[in-house]
Design an enzyme around this catalytic site. Structure first.
Site, PDB file in Angstrom:
ATOM      1  N   THR A   1      10.301  -4.401   3.121  1.00  0.00           N
ATOM      2  CA  THR A   1       9.791  -5.348   4.116  1.00  0.00           C
ATOM      3  C   THR A   1       8.564  -4.732   4.771  1.00  0.00           C
ATOM      4  O   THR A   1       8.408  -3.509   4.798  1.00  0.00           O
ATOM      5  CB  THR A   1      10.827  -5.630   5.223  1.00  0.00           C
ATOM      6  OG1 THR A   1      11.218  -4.397   5.826  1.00  0.00           O
ATOM      7  CG2 THR A   1      12.052  -6.342   4.687  1.00  0.00           C
TER       8      THR A   1
ATOM      9  N   ASN B   1      11.384   2.403   2.348  1.00  0.00           N
ATOM     10  CA  ASN B   1      11.288   2.312   3.813  1.00  0.00           C
ATOM     11  C   ASN B   1      10.594   3.562   4.360  1.00  0.00           C
ATOM     12  O   ASN B   1      10.348   4.521   3.627  1.00  0.00           O
ATOM     13  CB  ASN B   1      12.707   2.181   4.388  1.00  0.00           C
ATOM     14  CG  ASN B   1      12.713   1.507   5.743  1.00  0.00           C
ATOM     15  OD1 ASN B   1      11.665   1.329   6.381  1.00  0.00           O
ATOM     16  ND2 ASN B   1      13.896   1.153   6.215  1.00  0.00           N
TER      17      ASN B   1
HETATM   18  C1  LIG Z   1      10.234   0.553  -8.934  1.00  0.00           C
HETATM   19  C2  LIG Z   1      10.103   1.233  -7.720  1.00  0.00           C
HETATM   20  C3  LIG Z   1       8.967   0.771  -6.840  1.00  0.00           C
HETATM   21  C4  LIG Z   1       8.895   1.471  -5.499  1.00  0.00           C
HETATM   22  C5  LIG Z   1       7.721   1.046  -4.660  1.00  0.00           C
HETATM   23  C6  LIG Z   1       7.794  -0.385  -4.158  1.00  0.00           C
HETATM   24  C7  LIG Z   1       6.649  -0.704  -3.196  1.00  0.00           C
HETATM   25  C8  LIG Z   1       6.834  -0.123  -1.830  1.00  0.00           C
HETATM   26  C9  LIG Z   1       5.716  -0.482  -0.905  1.00  0.00           C
HETATM   27  C10 LIG Z   1       5.840   0.212   0.436  1.00  0.00           C
HETATM   28  C11 LIG Z   1       6.845  -0.425   1.343  1.00  0.00           C
HETATM   29  C12 LIG Z   1       6.860   0.200   2.711  1.00  0.00           C
HETATM   30  C13 LIG Z   1       7.863  -0.398   3.627  1.00  0.00           C
HETATM   31  C14 LIG Z   1       7.629   0.168   5.028  1.00  0.00           C
HETATM   32  O1  LIG Z   1       7.934   1.293   5.300  1.00  0.00           O
HETATM   33  S1  LIG Z   1       6.879  -0.862   6.165  1.00  0.00           S
HETATM   34  C15 LIG Z   1       6.423   0.223   7.501  1.00  0.00           C
HETATM   35  C16 LIG Z   1       5.034   0.695   7.323  1.00  0.00           C
HETATM   36  N1  LIG Z   1       4.705   1.717   8.298  1.00  0.00           N
HETATM   37  C17 LIG Z   1       4.033   1.491   9.415  1.00  0.00           C
HETATM   38  O2  LIG Z   1       3.627   0.396   9.712  1.00  0.00           O
HETATM   39  C18 LIG Z   1       3.851   2.704  10.321  1.00  0.00           C
HETATM   40  C19 LIG Z   1       2.479   2.787  10.926  1.00  0.00           C
HETATM   41  N2  LIG Z   1       1.435   2.701   9.901  1.00  0.00           N
HETATM   42  C20 LIG Z   1       1.153   3.684   9.021  1.00  0.00           C
HETATM   43  O3  LIG Z   1       1.777   4.748   8.984  1.00  0.00           O
HETATM   44  C21 LIG Z   1       0.037   3.393   8.022  1.00  0.00           C
HETATM   45  O4  LIG Z   1      -0.781   2.374   8.539  1.00  0.00           O
HETATM   46  C22 LIG Z   1       0.563   2.988   6.621  1.00  0.00           C
HETATM   47  C23 LIG Z   1       1.280   4.178   5.983  1.00  0.00           C
HETATM   48  C24 LIG Z   1       1.498   1.800   6.689  1.00  0.00           C
HETATM   49  C25 LIG Z   1      -0.624   2.591   5.727  1.00  0.00           C
HETATM   50  O5  LIG Z   1      -1.524   3.646   5.678  1.00  0.00           O
HETATM   51  P1  LIG Z   1      -3.063   3.430   6.072  1.00  0.00           P
HETATM   52  O6  LIG Z   1      -3.136   2.444   7.154  1.00  0.00           O
HETATM   53  O7  LIG Z   1      -3.646   4.773   6.310  1.00  0.00           O
HETATM   54  O8  LIG Z   1      -3.686   2.744   4.769  1.00  0.00           O
HETATM   55  P2  LIG Z   1      -4.265   3.474   3.447  1.00  0.00           P
HETATM   56  O9  LIG Z   1      -5.745   3.597   3.542  1.00  0.00           O
HETATM   57  O10 LIG Z   1      -3.533   4.733   3.163  1.00  0.00           O
HETATM   58  O11 LIG Z   1      -3.872   2.427   2.302  1.00  0.00           O
HETATM   59  C26 LIG Z   1      -4.289   1.108   2.370  1.00  0.00           C
HETATM   60  C27 LIG Z   1      -3.474   0.324   1.342  1.00  0.00           C
HETATM   61  O12 LIG Z   1      -2.084   0.361   1.728  1.00  0.00           O
HETATM   62  C28 LIG Z   1      -1.613  -0.974   1.869  1.00  0.00           C
HETATM   63  N3  LIG Z   1      -0.603  -1.015   2.925  1.00  0.00           N
HETATM   64  C29 LIG Z   1      -0.783  -0.904   4.249  1.00  0.00           C
HETATM   65  N4  LIG Z   1       0.377  -1.017   4.904  1.00  0.00           N
HETATM   66  C30 LIG Z   1       1.323  -1.210   3.955  1.00  0.00           C
HETATM   67  C31 LIG Z   1       2.719  -1.399   4.002  1.00  0.00           C
HETATM   68  N5  LIG Z   1       3.399  -1.429   5.159  1.00  0.00           N
HETATM   69  N6  LIG Z   1       3.386  -1.546   2.857  1.00  0.00           N
HETATM   70  C32 LIG Z   1       2.745  -1.523   1.670  1.00  0.00           C
HETATM   71  N7  LIG Z   1       1.411  -1.357   1.573  1.00  0.00           N
HETATM   72  C33 LIG Z   1       0.721  -1.196   2.689  1.00  0.00           C
HETATM   73  C34 LIG Z   1      -2.833  -1.787   2.224  1.00  0.00           C
HETATM   74  O13 LIG Z   1      -2.598  -3.158   1.985  1.00  0.00           O
HETATM   75  C35 LIG Z   1      -3.862  -1.157   1.328  1.00  0.00           C
HETATM   76  O14 LIG Z   1      -3.687  -1.612  -0.010  1.00  0.00           O
HETATM   77  P3  LIG Z   1      -4.644  -2.792  -0.593  1.00  0.00           P
HETATM   78  O15 LIG Z   1      -4.484  -3.938   0.367  1.00  0.00           O
HETATM   79  O16 LIG Z   1      -6.037  -2.243  -0.584  1.00  0.00           O
HETATM   80  O17 LIG Z   1      -4.147  -3.099  -1.962  1.00  0.00           O
END
Ligand SMILES: CCCCCCCCCCCCCC(=O)SCCNC(=O)CCNC(=O)[C@H](O)C(C)(C)COP(=O)(O)OP(=O)(O)OC[C@H]1O[C@@H](n2cnc3c(N)ncnc32)[C@H](O)[C@@H]1OP(=O)(O)O
Length: 434
Positions: free
Chosen positions: A218, A182
């Site tokens: 999520t 999260n």
């Molecule tokens: C075994 C353990 C595993 C643990 C990990 C499990 C996975 C956890 C996953 C995370 C769960 C988080 C749960 C929450 O907190 S969901 C809340 C997310 N936060 C926000 O919406 C806050 C406002 N937005 C931002 O801070 C940025 O726009 C974020 C940080 C979201 C993206 O930064 P930015 O806009 O500067 O993009 P980039 O150039 O760095 O990167 C682009 C890549 O990132 C992919 N992207 C964008 N948004 C998300 C998203 N919400 N979940 C997963 N991936 C996301 C996107 O499809 C693309 O990848 P691809 O499409 O090219 O492949």
């Protein structure tokens, strides 16, 4: 809502006087919905350079029943897990955020307050309180090393954040140790620089170091591949303010005074024995909740420690109520909601929208509709402006009748490194993440 986690606010159409007491269901053919469906289908067609490399259900495999349910990849031997952090672009460095420290907690709070999830129209932004963040990030058995920040090397300013907390999640008959991920946030000025994938890889590495190989999360964005997609519903408690700030609109042929009357609630809960949960209730609530959650395909596997942490009331964070039978003193029903305000952006008169979010509710004796009406009554008394609920578990059975209106917020649920063959119905999901 298409580009965020869940709705700080989503305008809803208020009912007109011809539509009985229920808010009009949002017209599915509205421009907004057409645009959303188009964007979602574009996302399905879109290349996901990062997500295509990860052990998650891939779009190309949807419907392929030859793939077994369960872990997608086996665990790697711990000795093979990378020992050093991933490389960040050179102006930035990793930091572990100590949420016990007032100063660090303030930094995290401010990063999220200014840069976290907004609605599509940029009218509202989540404003998680410091107390809430401490609660959300320090459940039983939490790891400090999973509270990950990124700082600018020169100024030391916190510019990005991602967290995990440990959880046992049951998927059908299997209880799986997972991380709940999260608060992924990148400062607005550093967006689209591919920082997010590095942060996700780093949290994954630190989770692997604890010998945990699955995660739940999520998002408001469509990624490969949701296990289900939920909708937010909103119940106005303070309709005048919600209309004034643009959260909702006055319905056609509705006046303000009629709208206020429509959403009016009694002063006191109706159910005899309805009271706040206390520490002594933890064993009974745990039994009630475990039994109830066992019917869903995916749900947390809560023990008493988890229940004490996640459900015992904490002022301005989590509220829980139960029904104690006046005769037998049995605990028969339970409801809870968490406090998550949103900043109202650029409004002269109001700066905060106080929202309650439905958490876990269990009814065995009191009808769920009556229990949730009591929850609305106590939320109203506590001065919440709106009560939000997802269409998960049995929530659909009360939403329309209790005058919730459908929002435009969609919330997609995901599992990392765990395949589920067919998407779940939202009513099969027994999990609420914060
Ligand atoms: C075994 C353990 C595993 C643990 C990990 C499990 C996975 C956890 C996953 C995370 C769960 C988080 C749960 C929450 O907190 S969901 C809340 C997310 N936060 C926000 O919406 C806050 C406002 N937005 C931002 O801070 C940025 O726009 C974020 C940080 C979201 C993206 O930064 P930015 O806009 O500067 O993009 P980039 O150039 O760095 O990167 C682009 C890549 O990132 C992919 N992207 C964008 N948004 C998300 C998203 N919400 N979940 C997963 N991936 C996301 C996107 O499809 C693309 O990848 P691809 O499409 O090219 O492949």
């Amino acid at each position: 809502m298409t580009d965020n986690n869940s709705p700080p606010g989503s305008p809803q159409v208020n009912p007109d006087h011809t539509s009985e007491a229920n808010p009009l269901p949002k017209d599915d053919s509205s421009l907004e919905n057409i645009v959303r469906r188009f964007q979602d289908s574009m996302s399905l067609a879109k290349k996901h350079k990062f997500w295509e490399t990860q052990p998650v259900g891939q779009f190309k495999d949807v419907g392929d029943t030859s793939l077994p349910e369960g872990p997608i990849e086996p665990p790697t031997p711990l000795s093979e897990v990378k020992q050093e952090p991933y490389n960040l672009p050179s102006p930035y460095e990793w930091t572990t955020c100590d949420m016990d420290s007032e100063e660090t907690c303030n930094e995290v709070y401010n990063l999220l307050k200014n840069n976290y999830v907004e609605d599509d129209e940029n009218m509202f932004r989540f404003n998680y309180s410091k107390e809430f963040l401490r609660w959300a990030l320090r459940p039983p058995g939490y790891y400090k090393s999973w509270h990950i920040g990124v700082r600018a090397k020169t100024s030391k300013k916190l510019v990005a954040f991602i967290t995990g907390v440990p959880a046992r999640i049951r998927v059908r008959d299997e209880v799986v140790k997972m991380a709940e991920i999260n608060f992924l946030c990148v400062h607005k000025k550093l967006r689209s620089k591919r920082l997010a994938p590095v942060m996700i890889k780093e949290v994954t590495r630190r989770v692997h170091l604890e010998n945990i190989w699955q995660a739940a999360y999520t998002a408001g964005v469509v990624l490969p591949t949701p296990i289900t997609t939920c909708q937010y519903w909103h119940r106005s408690l303070n309709p005048k303010k919600l209309i004034d700030v643009g959260f909702s609109r006055l319905g056609p042929r509705m006046t303000m005074s009629r709208t206020i009357k429509l959403y009016k609630l009694p002063d006191q809960p109706a159910t005899p024995g309805f009271r706040k949960m206390e520490l002594r209730d933890v064993p009974a609530v745990t039994r009630l909740l475990r039994n109830y959650l066992s019917q869903f395909v995916v749900s947390p596997d809560f023990d008493e420690n988890d229940v004490e942490h996640w459900l015992l009331p904490t002022e301005d964070v989590i509220d829980s109520y139960l029904v104690e039978s006046p005769k037998t003193h049995d605990i028969t029903d339970f409801c809870s909601f968490y406090t998550l305000p949103s900043s109202i952006l650029g409004n002269q008169n109001y700066s905060i929208l106080k929202a309650a979010y439905s958490y876990y509710n269990v009814s065995t004796k009191t009808p769920l509709l009556q229990l949730m009406n009591d929850a609305l009554i106590v939320a109203k008394k506590k001065d919440f402006d709106v009560f939000n609920a997802l269409d998960v578990m049995h929530n659909e059975s009360f939403l329309k009748e209790l005058k919730f209106g459908p929002g435009d917020g969609q919330l997609h649920y995901y599992l990392y490194n765990y395949r589920i063959q067919n998407a779940l119905r939202t009513s099969e999901l027994g999990l609420v993440l914060l």
